[in-house]
Design a protein around this motif. Structure first.
Motif, mmCIF file in Angstrom:
data_model
loop_
_atom_site.group_PDB
_atom_site.id
_atom_site.type_symbol
_atom_site.label_atom_id
_atom_site.label_comp_id
_atom_site.label_asym_id
_atom_site.label_seq_id
_atom_site.Cartn_x
_atom_site.Cartn_y
_atom_site.Cartn_z
ATOM 1 N N ASP A 68 -1.179 6.867 1.396
ATOM 2 C CA ASP A 68 -2.524 7.445 1.372
ATOM 3 C C ASP A 68 -3.592 6.370 1.225
ATOM 4 O OD1 ASP A 68 -2.285 6.635 -1.202
ATOM 5 O OD2 ASP A 68 -2.667 8.576 -2.106
ATOM 6 N N GLY A 69 -3.195 5.116 1.268
ATOM 7 C CA GLY A 69 -4.191 4.061 1.275
ATOM 8 C C GLY A 69 -4.355 3.298 -0.019
ATOM 9 N N ARG A 70 -3.859 3.830 -1.102
ATOM 10 C CA ARG A 70 -3.949 3.079 -2.352
ATOM 11 C C ARG A 70 -3.287 1.721 -2.171
ATOM 12 N NH1 ARG A 70 -1.349 7.416 -6.377
ATOM 13 N NH2 ARG A 70 -0.494 8.187 -4.408
ATOM 14 N N ARG A 71 -3.974 0.679 -2.605
ATOM 15 C CA ARG A 71 -3.465 -0.674 -2.410
ATOM 16 C C ARG A 71 -3.265 -1.408 -3.722
ATOM 17 N NH1 ARG A 71 -7.086 -5.259 0.596
ATOM 18 N NH2 ARG A 71 -8.378 -4.893 -1.250
ATOM 19 N N THR A 112 0.833 -1.199 0.000
ATOM 20 C CA THR A 112 0.000 0.000 0.000
ATOM 21 C C THR A 112 0.867 1.249 0.000
ATOM 22 O OG1 THR A 112 -0.102 -0.031 2.402
ATOM 23 C CG2 THR A 112 -1.904 -1.081 1.254
#
Lengths: 263, 263
Positions: free
Chosen positions: B88-91, B85
């Motif tokens: 900022d949370g993008r996985r 990840t």
DNA sequence: CGACGTGTTGATCTCTCTCAATTAGAGTGG
DNA sequence: CCACTCTAATTGAGAGAGATCAACACGTCG
């Protein structure tokens, strides 16, 4: 076929010994702090498996996609890359190969190569027969273990690329690629004084590695360069603001620990 | 936390022996044609290294990103996935793990895990201490070699994903993922008669694996389904037109030879 | 000199993303 | 049995990052 890229002599070859005649004990890669140390026996093992050395020019294809008899190589000097293509010509560069990297471990014993390998610069290689992999495991568990380790490390590079291509914006992808490749190249340079590293990639290569169009790659690179983040000149890459680039790419830590190849 | 996904019992467990008590010689994976055969000595070696067995529910995180003491696992049954990840949370999902896959080879000895691992279904695992990898190499070159092989194979799966995410359109990516995952899952099914395989992925998982947004993944899936290419029903995936899907994805050959895991 | 490879820039175009709602099924609690 | 909640799947509308198409600049090389 020669380019204006400066000769890849970050590592100087001993004057007298051409690579093809050089024994592994004299391998110019070994003294580098980056590389693992081996016992004399291990070196001799490798030496005994080694078939020959080989030089190739820039832009030659070592292994073709689908080729089924490719030997094993060790990249002594220069750059290359692995790639896959779709039938309509779209090409994805999977990873870049630098000094010390293995070539051809991926294709399993007597199977067709799932990806091609092409040189970016002139290179020199050591050639091993396909079953050297097995011999290494059989005769030296230590080196066998190192091979596994190295293979796993290779995979983690691809993992990083996948993260970039899947989730990062064009700007972030470029920033990430610049920093990561810079570090890999810098780790191989004996001359630590220089702020720049050899940079043999065209924008097309970058585009193909990052899943971007050539045009967009160019425009984005210009933007980064104008912001003073980096500079590419005379075939060398200079990072003028690593912090900013790393922040842009969301690169925590130091990216990757250096690769600790064999040889 | 239970879902309506049918229990993952493609492989039936012997009634009497709970996984935790089962010796490797009884491992339900071994009889499958997919898996390599081992000598009794090799099995005993593995058995001696094995710490314990473990069951986990769906949607639990086995290994956290950055965790630095993760053991080694073998996935006996169920699905999981590796991921990375951004802050900022993008996985990005790097790969899916199915029965027989190794978990944790990538993180090099005593280093922090470069990626997380989360279960998709309830799973059962075998747990090995971190240095089992070394012991395998030391005590059985054959199995050591297999580990290298398996690691290389894992990488080639990631290579495939990178090709997809970097070069294929949304439609092509979905087609490719459906075909490739279907084949992997089908190869593990003892019941060859069924045309469908267990399908524990949500569209969000697919989206994260293919670098697409959830919405676009959904719309594209609907289109493929409406064209009669596939169908997902009651937690199972049915390919109604493999040929068309493979053509769409530009999947030459058979994608990948099955993985031939250890165990 | 002209051909070619690489880099640069501008003008569209479109695939995919973001934002916003709605629907459907499962689980929970009263 | 029904209201309520949650997750996953759907669908529509508008926006935008990045693709495509088209020129042009520049240096090297035959």
């Amino acid at each position: 076929m020669t380019t204006n890229i400066p000769a890849l002599s970050e590592l100087e070859w001993p004057d007298k010994a051409p690579p093809s005649a050089m024994p592994c004990t004299e391998c110019p890669l070994r003294p580098l702090p980056l590389f693992v140390k081996h016992t004399p026996e291990e070196l001799e093992l490798v030496q005994s498996l080694k078939r020959r050395s080989l030089r190739m020019e820039a832009n030659e294809t070592l292994i073709h996609e689908g080729q089924d008899d490719a030997p094993l190589y060790t990249l002594l000097q220069g750059w290359a890359f692995r790639f896959k293509t779709l039938s309509d010509g779209r090409r994805q560069i999977l990873s870049f190969l630098l000094s010390g990297d293995f070539i051809g471990v991926q294709q399993k014993m007597g199977d067709a190569a799932a990806h091609g390998v092409t040189t970016l610069t002139s290179v020199s290689l050591c050639v091993f027969p396909r079953d050297a992999l097995w011999e290494i495991h059989r005769r030296s568990p230590t080196m066998g273990f190192n091979v596994t380790w190295l293979t796993a490390h290779e995979e983690s590079l691809v993992d990083d690329s996948l993260l970039s291509v899947g989730q990062r914006t064009a700007e972030e992808r470029l920033a990430s690629a610049l920093v990561l490749l810079f570090k890999r190249a810098a780790a191989l340079q004996s001359d630590l004084g220089k702020s720049g590293v050899v940079w043999p990639l065209t924008q097309q290569h970058l585009a193909d590695a990052l899943g971007l169009s050539l045009t967009h790659t160019n425009k984005t690179m210009r933007k980064l360069e104008k912001r003073g983040f980096h500079e590419i000149k005379d075939g060398r890459l200079y990072l003028r603001n690593v912090k900013a680039l790393a922040r842009l790419a969301d690169l925590y830590g130091d990216g990757h620990p250096p690769s600790r190849p064999l040889v």
